[in-house]
Design an enzyme around this catalytic site. Structure first.
Site, PDB file in Angstrom:
ATOM      1  N   ARG A  18       0.626  -1.241  -0.076  1.00 38.80           N
ATOM      2  CA  ARG A  18      -0.092   0.076  -0.024  1.00 38.80           C
ATOM      3  C   ARG A  18       0.660   1.226  -0.069  1.00 38.80           C
ATOM      4  O   ARG A  18       0.301   2.301  -0.277  1.00 38.80           O
ATOM      5  CB  ARG A  18      -1.075   0.107   1.271  1.00 38.80           C
ATOM      6  N   TYR A 350      26.734  32.753  -1.739  1.00 41.14           N
ATOM      7  CA  TYR A 350      27.167  31.371  -1.522  1.00 41.14           C
ATOM      8  C   TYR A 350      28.662  31.328  -1.164  1.00 41.14           C
ATOM      9  O   TYR A 350      29.365  31.717  -1.861  1.00 41.14           O
ATOM     10  CB  TYR A 350      26.958  30.862  -2.839  1.00 41.14           C
TER      11      TYR A 350
END
Length: 452
Positions: A18, A350
């Site tokens: 499932r 960054y």
């Protein structure tokens, strides 16, 4: 062996159809950790002497995840009793208490398991202790039939009479069994049922037929949630997140909007930490005291010192270390880098594979160019250095202590301490050019309109 010893058998062989996944069911994560590892961590707190995990074929990833615990394979999935029986080689001669647990039940508490062990060891020393619970909707759960001397039987819902279906006490599947009798009982379990499977629940009837007492310990429904679908996985995640949020606030953190903050199982927050809305903590995050975390930040495998200010929209990736009093601002990403005490990286930047020295100031739009397409390289920014906005530092490169890099520079060579470096094209101005340009373009535009 002494009767005080304990073993645990964890059933984890099911694929969980499932879940609709190639990943074994118990490997699906809750709070950043496979659900089976949540259960194993709980078992570990009990001081269990041996743990055996029953896996299915071709589950090498699961074997690695549960190491160093022993694993055995259930090649043919013939029921729960058959699964438990696979652990026989690992528990040969063990006569202590054996907990039988389910890898898809990650929320069970150590306190509940400890109560089961206490019940097993108490007079009259029941052969089997079953963990029961009282769900709001008993539905298809097996019912626990109690008598004057304890548990008499476990009746499956499909086989129950109307009177038995009215029993509110249900079977969770979790058991604590006398190890000296476990495999003898399992050897007598048959498969004369609609599915042709060997059910562990049958050992209660077998023990009672031998004149052995059986008992029940009750747990809460929430901790006994079995995860068999993605929907149930989300329910389990919600329960764990509620626990983690409560632990964070109990530990001295302020969560502005708790329902929007998501923790991992191992998140560590110091005292007087404030966390804004929509913050996510991945695995491996440690936050110091007095840290302010503004909204919409994301952290993973990183360390933050005391008195740091983070965000909004800051991202700390694996290997980031932000030390005391540093500032990491909006839309700043740090990866495998150290930002030392008091340094500031406040805007649109960054920093990867780098060191930012104490007190350094990194301007908006700065990039450490750490990757050349093949290898990563390191950038070292000295203490007190100032990096102007929109600069690119092409690694490997070193900026000395106190150096200044002019805005818009592309730095490819080392910069000496306290030097000024400007690496950009020469600015050229032509007075009056803009006026002449606009007049020429306006005339061209008019001419094209006439021709159209």
């Amino acid at each position: 062996m002494s009767k005080s010893k304990t073993a645990a058998i964890v059933l984890a062989a099911g694929m969980g159809t499932r879940m609709k996944s190639a990943l074994p069911k118990v490997m699906h994560p809750v709070a950043g950790r496979p659900m089976v590892n949540h259960l194993l961590a709980t078992v570990q707190t009990l001081g269990v002497d041996r743990t055996v995990v029953v896996v299915g074929p071709d589950m090498d990833g699961l074997r690695r995840a549960v190491a160093p615990h022993a694993t055995v394979e259930q090649t043919d999935r013939l029921g729960t009793a058959h699964a438990v029986a696979q652990a026989r080689p690992e528990l040969d001669g063990f006569d202590g208490d054996v907990l039988v647990l389910y890898g898809d039940t990650p929320l069970i508490s150590a306190e509940t398991l400890a109560r089961m062990l206490e019940a097993r060891r108490a007079v009259p020393a029941p052969a089997v202790v079953v963990l029961g619970f009282r769900p709001d909707q008993p539905g298809s759960y097996g019912r626990l039939v109690m008598g004057g001397d304890g548990l008499e039987a476990i009746v499956e819902a499909k086989d129950a009479t109307p009177e038995q279906l009215a029993i509110p006490l249900c079977n969770s599947g979790v058991m604590c069994i006398d190890g000296a009798r476990l495999f003898g009982l399992l050897d007598r379990v048959g498969n004369a049922n609609a599915k042709g499977e060997y059910y562990l629940t049958d050992i209660v009837a077998l023990a009672r037929a031998d004149g052995l007492p059986c008992a029940v310990v009750e747990g809460d429904e929430a901790e006994l949630l079995g995860v068999n679908s993605r929907t149930e996985l989300a329910v389990a995640e919600g329960i764990v997140q509620a626990r983690l949020r409560r632990a964070a606030t109990d530990g001295g953190a302020t969560l502005t909007a708790p329902e929007t903050v998501f923790f991992s199982h191992d998140t560590r927050l110091g005292r007087d930490v404030s966390v804004g809305p929509f913050v996510t903590f991945g695995p491996g995050v440690t936050i110091g005291d007095g840290v302010e975390i503004k909204g919409f930040c994301h952290f993973e495998d990183c360390t933050v010192g005391d008195g740091v200010i983070l965000g909004p929209y800051a991202r700390l990736r694996p290997g980031a270390e932000v030390r005391n009093g540093a500032h990491i601002g909006n839309f700043v990403e740090i990866k495998k880098a150290v930002v030392e005490d008091g340094a500031k990286v406040n805007h649109l930047t960054y920093i990867g594979d780098a060191r930012v020295g104490a007190g350094a100031n990194i301007g908006a739009g700065t990039i450490t160019c750490n990757y050349d397409g093949f290898l990563k390289h390191h950038t070292d920014i000295g203490a007190g250095a100032f990096i102007g906005s929109n600069s690119a530092l092409v690694a490997p490169v070193r900026i000395g202590d106190g150096a200044i890099v002019g805005a818009g520079s592309v730095v490819t060579r080392d910069v000496e301490a306290n030097a000024l470096t400007v690496a950009r094209g020469e600015q050229v101005s032509r007075n009056g050019w803009a006026i002449r340009f606009r007049e020429r373009m306006a005339a061209l535009k008019n001419q094209r309109k006439k021709e159209a």
